[in-house]
Design a protein around this motif. Structure first.
Motif, PDB file in Angstrom:
ATOM      1  N   ARG A   1    -107.276  28.473 -74.718  1.00 51.09           N
ATOM      2  CA  ARG A   1    -107.735  27.343 -73.914  1.00 51.09           C
ATOM      3  C   ARG A   1    -109.118  27.537 -73.325  1.00 51.09           C
ATOM      4  N   GLU A   2    -109.487  28.779 -72.993  1.00 52.23           N
ATOM      5  CA  GLU A   2    -110.810  29.041 -72.405  1.00 52.23           C
ATOM      6  C   GLU A   2    -111.918  28.726 -73.414  1.00 52.23           C
ATOM      7  N   ASP A   3    -111.648  28.935 -74.700  1.00 51.62           N
ATOM      8  CA  ASP A   3    -112.644  28.654 -75.740  1.00 51.62           C
ATOM      9  C   ASP A   3    -112.647  27.188 -76.152  1.00 51.62           C
ATOM     10  N   VAL A   4    -111.459  26.582 -76.160  1.00 54.35           N
ATOM     11  CA  VAL A   4    -111.319  25.214 -76.660  1.00 54.35           C
ATOM     12  C   VAL A   4    -111.709  24.186 -75.608  1.00 54.35           C
ATOM     13  N   ILE A   5    -111.227  24.367 -74.396  1.00 52.69           N
ATOM     14  CA  ILE A   5    -111.447  23.373 -73.335  1.00 52.69           C
ATOM     15  C   ILE A   5    -112.642  23.809 -72.506  1.00 52.69           C
ATOM     16  N   GLN A   6    -113.692  23.018 -72.577  1.00 55.50           N
ATOM     17  CA  GLN A   6    -114.967  23.405 -71.997  1.00 55.50           C
ATOM     18  C   GLN A   6    -115.121  23.061 -70.516  1.00 55.50           C
ATOM     19  N   ARG A   7    -114.602  21.934 -70.126  1.00 57.92           N
ATOM     20  CA  ARG A   7    -114.818  21.449 -68.758  1.00 57.92           C
ATOM     21  C   ARG A   7    -113.797  22.059 -67.800  1.00 57.92           C
ATOM     22  N   THR A   8    -114.254  22.527 -66.660  1.00 56.43           N
ATOM     23  CA  THR A   8    -113.403  23.216 -65.696  1.00 56.43           C
ATOM     24  C   THR A   8    -112.252  22.343 -65.211  1.00 56.43           C
ATOM     25  N   GLN A   9    -112.526  21.093 -64.869  1.00 58.01           N
ATOM     26  CA  GLN A   9    -111.471  20.207 -64.364  1.00 58.01           C
ATOM     27  C   GLN A   9    -110.399  19.967 -65.418  1.00 58.01           C
ATOM     28  N   THR A  10    -110.812  19.742 -66.639  1.00 57.53           N
ATOM     29  CA  THR A  10    -109.857  19.531 -67.732  1.00 57.53           C
ATOM     30  C   THR A  10    -109.008  20.785 -67.932  1.00 57.53           C
ATOM     31  N   LEU A  11    -109.636  21.936 -67.886  1.00 60.21           N
ATOM     32  CA  LEU A  11    -108.927  23.205 -68.063  1.00 60.21           C
ATOM     33  C   LEU A  11    -107.899  23.427 -66.963  1.00 60.21           C
ATOM     34  N   THR A  12    -108.283  23.179 -65.733  1.00 62.18           N
ATOM     35  CA  THR A  12    -107.372  23.352 -64.596  1.00 62.18           C
ATOM     36  C   THR A  12    -106.181  22.404 -64.700  1.00 62.18           C
ATOM     37  N   ASP A  13    -106.451  21.138 -64.960  1.00 62.82           N
ATOM     38  CA  ASP A  13    -105.376  20.147 -65.093  1.00 62.82           C
ATOM     39  C   ASP A  13    -104.477  20.470 -66.284  1.00 62.82           C
ATOM     40  N   PHE A  14    -105.089  20.934 -67.380  1.00 61.63           N
ATOM     41  CA  PHE A  14    -104.326  21.270 -68.580  1.00 61.63           C
ATOM     42  C   PHE A  14    -103.314  22.379 -68.288  1.00 61.63           C
ATOM     43  N   ARG A  15    -103.748  23.404 -67.588  1.00 62.92           N
ATOM     44  CA  ARG A  15    -102.857  24.519 -67.247  1.00 62.92           C
ATOM     45  C   ARG A  15    -101.625  24.025 -66.498  1.00 62.92           C
ATOM     46  N   ASP A  16    -101.854  23.114 -65.551  1.00 58.27           N
ATOM     47  CA  ASP A  16    -100.752  22.591 -64.733  1.00 58.27           C
ATOM     48  C   ASP A  16     -99.765  21.774 -65.566  1.00 58.27           C
ATOM     49  N   ILE A  17    -100.289  20.857 -66.346  1.00 59.72           N
ATOM     50  CA  ILE A  17     -99.410  19.948 -67.094  1.00 59.72           C
ATOM     51  C   ILE A  17     -98.737  20.659 -68.267  1.00 59.72           C
ATOM     52  N   LEU A  18     -99.417  21.624 -68.861  1.00 61.95           N
ATOM     53  CA  LEU A  18     -98.836  22.319 -70.016  1.00 61.95           C
ATOM     54  C   LEU A  18     -97.552  23.035 -69.645  1.00 61.95           C
ATOM     55  N   SER A  19     -97.497  23.647 -68.478  1.00 67.15           N
ATOM     56  CA  SER A  19     -96.279  24.354 -68.095  1.00 67.15           C
ATOM     57  C   SER A  19     -95.104  23.379 -67.965  1.00 67.15           C
ATOM     58  N   SER A  20     -95.356  22.193 -67.450  1.00 63.78           N
ATOM     59  CA  SER A  20     -94.297  21.183 -67.342  1.00 63.78           C
ATOM     60  C   SER A  20     -93.819  20.729 -68.719  1.00 63.78           C
ATOM     61  N   VAL A  21     -94.766  20.447 -69.598  1.00 59.94           N
ATOM     62  CA  VAL A  21     -94.423  19.970 -70.943  1.00 59.94           C
ATOM     63  C   VAL A  21     -93.680  21.051 -71.718  1.00 59.94           C
ATOM     64  N   LEU A  22     -94.151  22.288 -71.641  1.00 56.03           N
ATOM     65  CA  LEU A  22     -93.451  23.375 -72.337  1.00 56.03           C
ATOM     66  C   LEU A  22     -92.042  23.558 -71.786  1.00 56.03           C
ATOM     67  N   GLY A  23     -91.871  23.378 -70.493  1.00 56.30           N
ATOM     68  CA  GLY A  23     -90.540  23.457 -69.900  1.00 56.30           C
ATOM     69  C   GLY A  23     -89.611  22.399 -70.471  1.00 56.30           C
ATOM     70  N   ILE A  24     -90.110  21.183 -70.596  1.00 58.60           N
ATOM     71  CA  ILE A  24     -89.320  20.086 -71.170  1.00 58.60           C
ATOM     72  C   ILE A  24     -88.955  20.400 -72.613  1.00 58.60           C
ATOM     73  N   LEU A  25     -89.931  20.846 -73.398  1.00 58.61           N
ATOM     74  CA  LEU A  25     -89.692  21.108 -74.818  1.00 58.61           C
ATOM     75  C   LEU A  25     -88.753  22.294 -75.021  1.00 58.61           C
ATOM     76  N   GLU A  26     -88.930  23.348 -74.237  1.00 56.38           N
ATOM     77  CA  GLU A  26     -88.057  24.506 -74.377  1.00 56.38           C
ATOM     78  C   GLU A  26     -86.623  24.169 -73.985  1.00 56.38           C
ATOM     79  N   GLU A  27     -86.478  23.305 -72.978  1.00 56.52           N
ATOM     80  CA  GLU A  27     -85.149  22.820 -72.573  1.00 56.52           C
ATOM     81  C   GLU A  27     -84.503  22.065 -73.737  1.00 56.52           C
TER      82      GLU A  27
END
Length: 114
Positions: A83-109
């Motif tokens: 993600r550090e290489d792919v996502i360039q903008r700091t705000q997008t990266l920060t928000d992505f980290r937060d939402i990804l954990s929720s989505v992965l939780g849903i999918l793993e469930e």
């Protein structure tokens, strides 16, 4: 443990799609854009299928609809690792980290119940 509702899942998926769209336009390489586009396509198909459900069904527990969403977890994990290489903008990266954990939780469930 209570399963995530259709409405909650839809909200998380739409948030992820918005961030992936931002990341796509911010990406500096074709390889990164291709990876992001692939994930966007998978989630777009799932969201399209969820949107076909009656609004009255949105309180029910979420169940995976499309086949692609069943196989997206490894792609999301690869994106998370780079993600550090792919996502360039700091705000997008920060928000992505937060939402990804929720989505992965849903999918793993979901994958645990298969």
């Amino acid at each position: 443990m209570n399963q995530t509702s259709v409405a909650d899942t839809l909200r998380e998926y739409l948030s992820l799609l918005e961030l992936l769209d931002d990341a796509y336009w911010e990406a500096s390489s074709i390889q990164h854009k291709d990876m992001l586009y692939d994930i966007i396509s998978i989630f777009s198909q799932e969201v399209a299928e969820i949107n076909k459900l009656s609004i009255m069904d949105h309180h029910y527990p979420y169940e995976v609809i499309t086949e692609g969403i069943r196989r997206v977890v490894p792609k999301l994990e690869r994106l998370d690792e780079s993600r550090e290489d792919v996502i360039q903008r700091t705000q997008t990266l920060t928000d992505f980290r937060d939402i990804l954990s929720s989505v992965l939780g849903i999918l793993e469930e979901q994958l645990a119940t298969l």
